[in-house]
Structures are given as C-alpha cells and as structure tokens.
Design an enzyme around this catalytic site. Structure first.
Site, PDB file in Angstrom:
ATOM      1  N   GLU A  70       1.511  -1.125  16.302  1.00 16.58           N
ATOM      2  CA  GLU A  70       0.632   0.021  16.036  1.00 16.58           C
ATOM      3  C   GLU A  70      -0.189   0.368  17.275  1.00 16.58           C
ATOM      4  O   GLU A  70      -0.379   1.548  17.602  1.00 16.58           O
ATOM      5  CB  GLU A  70      -0.297  -0.269  14.852  1.00 16.58           C
ATOM      6  CG  GLU A  70      -1.177   0.926  14.507  1.00 16.58           C
ATOM      7  CD  GLU A  70      -2.190   0.634  13.426  1.00 16.58           C
ATOM      8  OE1 GLU A  70      -3.295   1.219  13.483  1.00 16.58           O
ATOM      9  OE2 GLU A  70      -1.890  -0.178  12.519  1.00 16.58           O
ATOM     10  N   HIS A  95       4.555   1.377  11.541  1.00 18.66           N
ATOM     11  CA  HIS A  95       3.498   1.116  12.518  1.00 18.66           C
ATOM     12  C   HIS A  95       3.307   2.254  13.513  1.00 18.66           C
ATOM     13  O   HIS A  95       2.304   2.294  14.221  1.00 18.66           O
ATOM     14  CB  HIS A  95       3.816  -0.161  13.299  1.00 18.66           C
ATOM     15  CG  HIS A  95       4.188  -1.311  12.421  1.00 18.66           C
ATOM     16  ND1 HIS A  95       5.491  -1.677  12.178  1.00 18.66           N
ATOM     17  CD2 HIS A  95       3.418  -2.165  11.706  1.00 18.66           C
ATOM     18  CE1 HIS A  95       5.510  -2.712  11.356  1.00 18.66           C
ATOM     19  NE2 HIS A  95       4.271  -3.029  11.049  1.00 18.66           N
ATOM     20  N   SER A 139       1.975 -10.164  10.610  1.00 18.50           N
ATOM     21  CA  SER A 139       1.305  -9.097   9.876  1.00 18.50           C
ATOM     22  C   SER A 139      -0.196  -9.149  10.161  1.00 18.50           C
ATOM     23  O   SER A 139      -0.890 -10.079   9.725  1.00 18.50           O
ATOM     24  CB  SER A 139       1.551  -9.245   8.370  1.00 18.50           C
ATOM     25  OG  SER A 139       0.683  -8.419   7.633  1.00 18.50           O
ATOM     26  N   SER A 140      -0.695  -8.167  10.884  1.00 17.06           N
ATOM     27  CA  SER A 140      -2.107  -8.160  11.260  1.00 17.06           C
ATOM     28  C   SER A 140      -3.007  -8.153  10.035  1.00 17.06           C
ATOM     29  O   SER A 140      -3.968  -8.927   9.953  1.00 17.06           O
ATOM     30  CB  SER A 140      -2.409  -6.940  12.139  1.00 17.06           C
ATOM     31  OG  SER A 140      -3.794  -6.837  12.410  1.00 17.06           O
ATOM     32  N   CYS A 147       0.854  -1.186   0.000  1.00 16.56           N
ATOM     33  CA  CYS A 147       0.000   0.000   0.000  1.00 16.56           C
ATOM     34  C   CYS A 147       0.888   1.234   0.000  1.00 16.56           C
ATOM     35  O   CYS A 147       2.115   1.142   0.079  1.00 16.56           O
ATOM     36  CB  CYS A 147      -0.906  -0.002   1.235  1.00 16.56           C
ATOM     37  SG  CYS A 147       0.025   0.059   2.791  1.00 16.56           S
ATOM     38  N   SER A 181       2.028  -5.525   3.346  1.00 16.75           N
ATOM     39  CA  SER A 181       3.482  -5.452   3.488  1.00 16.75           C
ATOM     40  C   SER A 181       4.207  -6.531   2.689  1.00 16.75           C
ATOM     41  O   SER A 181       5.413  -6.727   2.847  1.00 16.75           O
ATOM     42  CB  SER A 181       3.874  -5.548   4.971  1.00 16.75           C
ATOM     43  OG  SER A 181       3.285  -6.671   5.584  1.00 16.75           O
ATOM     44  N   CYS A 219      -7.828   1.561   7.494  1.00 16.10           N
ATOM     45  CA  CYS A 219      -7.319   2.267   6.317  1.00 16.10           C
ATOM     46  C   CYS A 219      -7.919   1.717   5.024  1.00 16.10           C
ATOM     47  O   CYS A 219      -8.421   0.594   4.972  1.00 16.10           O
ATOM     48  CB  CYS A 219      -5.797   2.223   6.291  1.00 16.10           C
ATOM     49  SG  CYS A 219      -5.098   0.695   5.647  1.00 16.10           S
TER      50      CYS A 219
END
Length: 332
Positions: A134, A82, A231-232, A17, A276, A203
């Site tokens: 984050e 983050h 990675s969430s 992104c 990511s 987002c």
C-alpha cells in the site's frame, strides 16, 4: 475427563471488510466471465487461505506483469486491494493487457489526498511502513522525491523537510490508531503549518477492529488474532491487545499454529481476525478450542458495519451464486 472451562470473547467487527470482499469478488467474477487463467498482481489480499482457494479456481498470482505469457495477454490481470503505483497500469497499457483494478476505494482515497497535497504545492509526508504494497502504491502516485516516508515517532522527531511551510500528510490505511496519533502529534508540534488530509486516512475497518480488541483485551488471559504475518492490520491488532492489557497476544494463521502448551492457563480468551482473514478460519479455531475445553462463547461487538463497495463495471452483469458467495466470504 471433564474439560476445563474457557470463555471466548469473540470480537465484532472482525475479518473481511468491504474492500477485501470487493477484491475477492472481482477475482471470482473475472474467473466466471473470462475463464481461467485470471492473473493477479501480488496477493489479492494478505492471506494464504484466500490465495490458495483462488488458485484452486484458476487464479495465477504474479509479482510482475512481464510474467504473463504473450499467449494470455487477452486474459484479465487484477491489481490487488493494496493499490499499485501509476507506473503499473501504464505498463499494462503498453503491453496491451486487459486489467481490472481491485484497489480498495479507501486506499484510492488516500491516493487522491496525496495527489491533492501535491497539486497545492505541498510536500507529502506519508506515515506508514516501508515496503508495504500500500505504501509503495501511494508513493508511486507522485513523482520521485515528492513523498517522504515517516514510520515512527523517532522518524518524526528527526525528519528535516526542505520547506517547513508547505507540508501535507496522509497515512497508510491499516496503521495503529495510537501509533499514528503519536507520530502526527510530533509532526504538528514541529511543523505547525502541516496540513492534514481532507478526511481520516485510517480506514473504518481498521478502526473498528482495533476498538473491539481494545475493549476485550483487559479481561483476557490471551488474545488471538487470525491473520497473516505480512498483514499490517492483523499485526496492529496484536499490538493493540498487548497495549490494552491482555495477559498475552499472538497472531495465528490456522488452529495448528496455536501454542496449546500454554492454553491450560487460559480462562478467558479474546478472538478476532484481521480484515483479510476469512471467517471459516475463525470457526476452525473455535472448534479446536471446543475439542479441548468446555467453551462459553460470547460476542463483544463494538460497532456494526454496513459498507459495500461495488465491483468494476465490466463485472456487474455477472451474477454471484450462493456457492460463489460462500467462497467469497470464506465459508460464512
């Protein structure tokens, strides 16, 4: 021997992104301008392929600023996409370190939303996952005790605030839309005065990737998500696929993690990547399937992304070459 047919439904959008692109560019540009080493506090993004590629160029990943040798205090240290607690840049200034903040602007927006709630006298409810960097960064924008973390619907049902009339909520940017909506519904039903953020906290990239996976999942025997276990947003994509009706779903970092013993039963495969994950790994996985199957590749695109976030002012004079861009974009 003839290869069995396999249709791959390639989700779009997928992969990097704008916030991830920007963060990686910041490290690459810092290396070009200031030379190695460039220190990075925490993984710049949650992907080992990206981290190892940056390490090969001279980036040094650390968890604490105290790990930077005194002899290298003039070298830049980059804060990850983050976000970090306010205490981290304060510590950097006290140590007289030169730092570059690569926090995603959409994460910074959540920080501002939380600060705005606090300034208006509201206790902040943060919907997110404990321990995620984050979440740690967002909670660290405010004094201790000013933020309560709610992770699940059960948490929302049992949460007991001191003042039910002065509450505001924000969310981690990479959550499942469905899970978050369920938590917010419970909180609103229990606390009608709960004030939402001024804009959605989840987002655009998280939303877009989930919608694309949701669209293809019902027609797929398997949905593969390229991404790291920490990675969430990648893990949420697996959950979205499962809930949307895919035959199966799995998270893989590289082609060698695919359970090929099950692949003989697949006729339609969904393929996406967390925000990511570089496109070069997606291409690696497609090539691995082409080596085993007669692949028909179709694009399942539900949105187009044109967002772009500028890098830090200190780096804007440095030009990125085509080779740099190929590296930044994971070989695309």
């Amino acid at each position: 021997m003839d290869k069995a047919p396999l249709t791959i439904r390639l989700c779009g959008p997928r992969g990097f992104c704008a916030g991830v692109d920007r963060a990686i560019q910041i490290v690459v540009l810092a290396l070009k301008k200031y030379g190695a080493p460039v220190y990075v506090r925490h993984e710049i993004v949650h992907n080992r392929f990206v981290v190892e590629a940056l390490e090969s160029q001279g980036a040094v990943f650390i968890e604490e600023l105290s790990e930077i040798p005194d002899a290298h205090r003039a070298q830049p240290v980059v804060f990850s996409a983050h976000g970090v607690p306010k205490a981290v840049p304060a510590d950097a200034r006290e140590r007289e370190l030169f730092y570059l903040d690569a926090t995603c602007p959409l994460v910074s927006k959540v920080h501002k939303q939380a600060i705005r709630h606090h300034r208006k006298g509201r206790h902040v409810v943060l919907i997110g996952h404990a321990g995620h960097p984050e979440v740690v960064g967002t909670m660290g924008q405010l004094p201790e005790g000013a933020v309560s973390l709610v992770e699940t619907v059960d948490d929302a049902q049992t949460y007991r605030p001191a003042d039910t009339e002065n509450l505001g909520f924000v969310t981690q940017t990479t959550l499942s839309l469905d899970d978050t909506a369920g938590i917010v519904d419970v909180l609103k039903s229990r606390f009608p005065a709960l004030t939402p953020p001024s804009a959605d906290s989840i987002c655009y990239a998280t939303t877009n990737r989930q919608e694309a996976v949701r669209a293809v999942a019902p027609e797929c025997d398997m949905v593969l998500i390229v991404g790291a276990p920490n990675s969430s947003n990648s893990r949420r994509l697996v959950e979205v696929a499962e809930r949307a009706g895919s035959g199966d779903a799995a998270l893989v970092q590289r082609a060698d993690e695919i359970d090929w013993s099950k692949s003989h039963a697949w006729r339609t495969l969904g393929l996406s990547a967390g925000a990511s994950a570089p496109e070069v790994v997606v291409e690696e996985i497609i090539d691995a399937f082409r080596a085993r199957f007669d692949v028909t590749l179709t694009l399942a695109e539900t949105a187009q992304e044109t967002e772009h976030f500028p890098v830090n002012r200190e780096l804007r004079e440095v030009a990125l070459t085509p080779a740099d861009m190929a590296f930044v974009n994971g070989g695309r």
